[in-house]
Design a protein around this motif. Structure first.
Motif, PDB file in Angstrom:
ATOM      1  N   ASN A  82       0.830  -1.209   0.000  1.00  0.00           N
ATOM      2  CA  ASN A  82       0.000   0.000   0.000  1.00  0.00           C
ATOM      3  C   ASN A  82       0.862   1.255   0.000  1.00  0.00           C
ATOM      4  O   ASN A  82       0.648   2.190  -0.779  1.00  0.00           O
ATOM      5  CB  ASN A  82      -0.905   0.027   1.229  1.00  0.00           C
ATOM      6  CG  ASN A  82      -2.049  -0.969   1.162  1.00  0.00           C
ATOM      7  OD1 ASN A  82      -2.395  -1.458   0.097  1.00  0.00           O
ATOM      8  ND2 ASN A  82      -2.617  -1.276   2.309  1.00  0.00           N
ATOM      9  N   ASP A  85       2.924   1.676  -3.181  1.00  0.00           N
ATOM     10  CA  ASP A  85       2.067   2.148  -4.276  1.00  0.00           C
ATOM     11  C   ASP A  85       1.790   3.648  -4.178  1.00  0.00           C
ATOM     12  O   ASP A  85       1.667   4.335  -5.199  1.00  0.00           O
ATOM     13  CB  ASP A  85       0.753   1.374  -4.292  1.00  0.00           C
ATOM     14  CG  ASP A  85       0.900  -0.031  -4.862  1.00  0.00           C
ATOM     15  OD1 ASP A  85       2.015  -0.375  -5.305  1.00  0.00           O
ATOM     16  OD2 ASP A  85      -0.086  -0.790  -4.854  1.00  0.00           O
ATOM     17  N   CYS A  86       1.698   4.161  -2.953  1.00  0.00           N
ATOM     18  CA  CYS A  86       1.513   5.610  -2.772  1.00  0.00           C
ATOM     19  C   CYS A  86       2.701   6.377  -3.346  1.00  0.00           C
ATOM     20  O   CYS A  86       2.527   7.422  -3.993  1.00  0.00           O
ATOM     21  CB  CYS A  86       1.341   5.949  -1.289  1.00  0.00           C
ATOM     22  SG  CYS A  86      -0.227   5.438  -0.585  1.00  0.00           S
ATOM     23  N   TYR A  89       2.711   6.169  -7.171  1.00  0.00           N
ATOM     24  CA  TYR A  89       1.735   7.133  -7.704  1.00  0.00           C
ATOM     25  C   TYR A  89       2.310   8.548  -7.702  1.00  0.00           C
ATOM     26  O   TYR A  89       2.199   9.279  -8.690  1.00  0.00           O
ATOM     27  CB  TYR A  89       0.461   7.087  -6.867  1.00  0.00           C
ATOM     28  CG  TYR A  89      -0.478   8.248  -7.129  1.00  0.00           C
ATOM     29  CD1 TYR A  89      -1.300   8.267  -8.257  1.00  0.00           C
ATOM     30  CD2 TYR A  89      -0.528   9.333  -6.258  1.00  0.00           C
ATOM     31  CE1 TYR A  89      -2.147   9.339  -8.502  1.00  0.00           C
ATOM     32  CE2 TYR A  89      -1.373  10.405  -6.500  1.00  0.00           C
ATOM     33  CZ  TYR A  89      -2.177  10.398  -7.623  1.00  0.00           C
ATOM     34  OH  TYR A  89      -3.006  11.467  -7.862  1.00  0.00           O
ATOM     35  N   LEU A 106      -3.778   0.731  -8.801  1.00  0.00           N
ATOM     36  CA  LEU A 106      -4.409   1.238  -7.579  1.00  0.00           C
ATOM     37  C   LEU A 106      -5.805   0.667  -7.381  1.00  0.00           C
ATOM     38  O   LEU A 106      -6.225   0.395  -6.256  1.00  0.00           O
ATOM     39  CB  LEU A 106      -4.455   2.762  -7.612  1.00  0.00           C
ATOM     40  CG  LEU A 106      -3.091   3.458  -7.571  1.00  0.00           C
ATOM     41  CD1 LEU A 106      -3.240   4.959  -7.778  1.00  0.00           C
ATOM     42  CD2 LEU A 106      -2.373   3.177  -6.255  1.00  0.00           C
ATOM     43  N   CYS A 110      -6.876  -1.284  -4.021  1.00  0.00           N
ATOM     44  CA  CYS A 110      -7.989  -0.782  -3.205  1.00  0.00           C
ATOM     45  C   CYS A 110      -9.026  -1.867  -2.955  1.00  0.00           C
ATOM     46  O   CYS A 110      -9.547  -2.004  -1.844  1.00  0.00           O
ATOM     47  CB  CYS A 110      -8.654   0.406  -3.893  1.00  0.00           C
ATOM     48  SG  CYS A 110      -7.651   1.889  -3.869  1.00  0.00           S
ATOM     49  N   VAL A 136      -3.590   4.547   0.238  1.00  0.00           N
ATOM     50  CA  VAL A 136      -3.536   4.089  -1.145  1.00  0.00           C
ATOM     51  C   VAL A 136      -4.867   4.348  -1.852  1.00  0.00           C
ATOM     52  O   VAL A 136      -4.902   4.643  -3.059  1.00  0.00           O
ATOM     53  CB  VAL A 136      -3.130   2.597  -1.221  1.00  0.00           C
ATOM     54  CG1 VAL A 136      -4.267   1.672  -0.843  1.00  0.00           C
ATOM     55  CG2 VAL A 136      -2.598   2.249  -2.619  1.00  0.00           C
ATOM     56  N   CYS A 139      -4.966   7.894  -3.066  1.00  0.00           N
ATOM     57  CA  CYS A 139      -4.248   8.048  -4.341  1.00  0.00           C
ATOM     58  C   CYS A 139      -5.148   7.655  -5.501  1.00  0.00           C
ATOM     59  O   CYS A 139      -5.188   8.341  -6.532  1.00  0.00           O
ATOM     60  CB  CYS A 139      -2.987   7.189  -4.342  1.00  0.00           C
ATOM     61  SG  CYS A 139      -1.710   7.715  -3.176  1.00  0.00           S
ATOM     62  N   TYR A 140      -5.869   6.557  -5.341  1.00  0.00           N
ATOM     63  CA  TYR A 140      -6.779   6.103  -6.397  1.00  0.00           C
ATOM     64  C   TYR A 140      -7.871   7.144  -6.648  1.00  0.00           C
ATOM     65  O   TYR A 140      -8.231   7.416  -7.801  1.00  0.00           O
ATOM     66  CB  TYR A 140      -7.394   4.763  -5.993  1.00  0.00           C
ATOM     67  CG  TYR A 140      -8.332   4.168  -7.012  1.00  0.00           C
ATOM     68  CD1 TYR A 140      -8.024   4.181  -8.374  1.00  0.00           C
ATOM     69  CD2 TYR A 140      -9.531   3.563  -6.617  1.00  0.00           C
ATOM     70  CE1 TYR A 140      -8.885   3.611  -9.308  1.00  0.00           C
ATOM     71  CE2 TYR A 140     -10.391   2.999  -7.534  1.00  0.00           C
ATOM     72  CZ  TYR A 140     -10.071   3.026  -8.881  1.00  0.00           C
ATOM     73  OH  TYR A 140     -10.924   2.476  -9.805  1.00  0.00           O
TER      74      TYR A 140
END
Length: 273
Positions: A82, A85-86, A89, A106, A110, A136, A139-140
């Motif tokens: 998570n 991935d942040c 992004y 993402l 999620c 995360v 971000c999505y």
């Protein structure tokens, strides 16, 4: 007598099973150390002007920590992923043609988090599980605000709020909840007043340089918004002392100067091909 003993045995088995079913879910110290190491890396990633350099540094960190990551449980790997991935992004979004791949990555992460948390509603989850799932997903939502707003908006707030309630000293959770209240329209529960209190609390409870840096930068922007020059200069100086010549900080300061506006949502300037 035998029946009584049998009943007691069955009851004991039931209570042991129930205790296991509703047990707390805590991350190992190794996982938390890995997360803190990644959070410390964030300042160095922000210091670079070119997002490709930041992504290369992140890739090196992922390679270096692969053995530790592989030794974690699936839940722990989900949490670390998570937070990775942040960062992906943050820097990939500044490169041309990355939106579709980010959206796919993402979205899948999620859904994984939502499924996990929904299936553990009766358990007390580690605050990092709550924080990372909310982070995360935020971000999505940056990619798909209309598509995700009603599905995830209040869910994210509740994750951050529970993390803060359970651990008031968790600065990173305070900051995330503060930003939720700052960005969310008042009609849906947003509140600049609550955001301000949380930004300040995040700085007060910060225990690490990376938490102090993040909180100081955001407090500087709050001060800029309120035309409070004394506090603006104060928090800029604190952030500068922690990470001198940091591109992220200096780019925000330049935006303050040239565009006369605060920068809370920041991905940095796009990189041309």
């Amino acid at each position: 007598m035998k029946l009584k003993k049998k009943m007691l045995l069955l009851l004991s088995i039931f209570f042991i099973s129930a205790a296991g079913l509703f047990a707390d879910v805590n991350l190992s110290s190794k996982t938390k150390d890995l997360l803190e190491d990644l959070m410390a890396l964030k300042i160095k990633l922000k210091a670079e002007e070119n997002p490709r350099t930041s992504l290369s540094m992140l890739d090196n960190w992922i390679s270096k920590t692969k053995n530790d990551f592989d030794s974690l449980t699936e839940t722990e790997q989900m949490v670390v992923t998570n937070m990775i991935d942040c960062e992906l992004y943050t820097y990939q979004i500044r490169l041309p043609g990355t939106e579709k791949s980010l959206d796919k990555m993402l979205s899948a992460q999620c859904k994984l988090n939502k499924k996990y948390i929904d299936s553990h509603k009766n358990e007390k989850l580690d605050t990092w599980i709550l924080l990372s799932a909310g982070a995360v997903t935020s971000c999505y939502m940056g990619l798909e605000p209309l598509k995700t707003g009603y599905t995830y908006g209040l869910w994210i707030r509740d994750l951050f709020a529970e993390a803060v309630e359970r651990d008031p000293g968790f600065s990173h959770a305070q900051l995330n909840l503060a930003q939720w209240y700052y960005y969310c329209p008042g009609i849906f529960g947003g509140s600049k007043k609550k955001a301000k209190e949380l930004f300040r609390k995040a700085y007060e409870v910060a225990k690490t340089d990376h938490d102090r840096f993040e909180a100081a930068v955001l407090l500087s922007q709050l001060a800029f918004d309120e035309k409070d020059n004394a506090n603006y200069e104060k928090y800029i100086a604190i952030a500068e002392a922690i990470s001198p010549n940091n591109f992220y900080l200096h780019d925000i300061m330049n935006t303050n100067k040239t565009k006369k506006k605060a920068v809370f949502k920041y991905n940095g300037p796009k990189v041309e091909e």
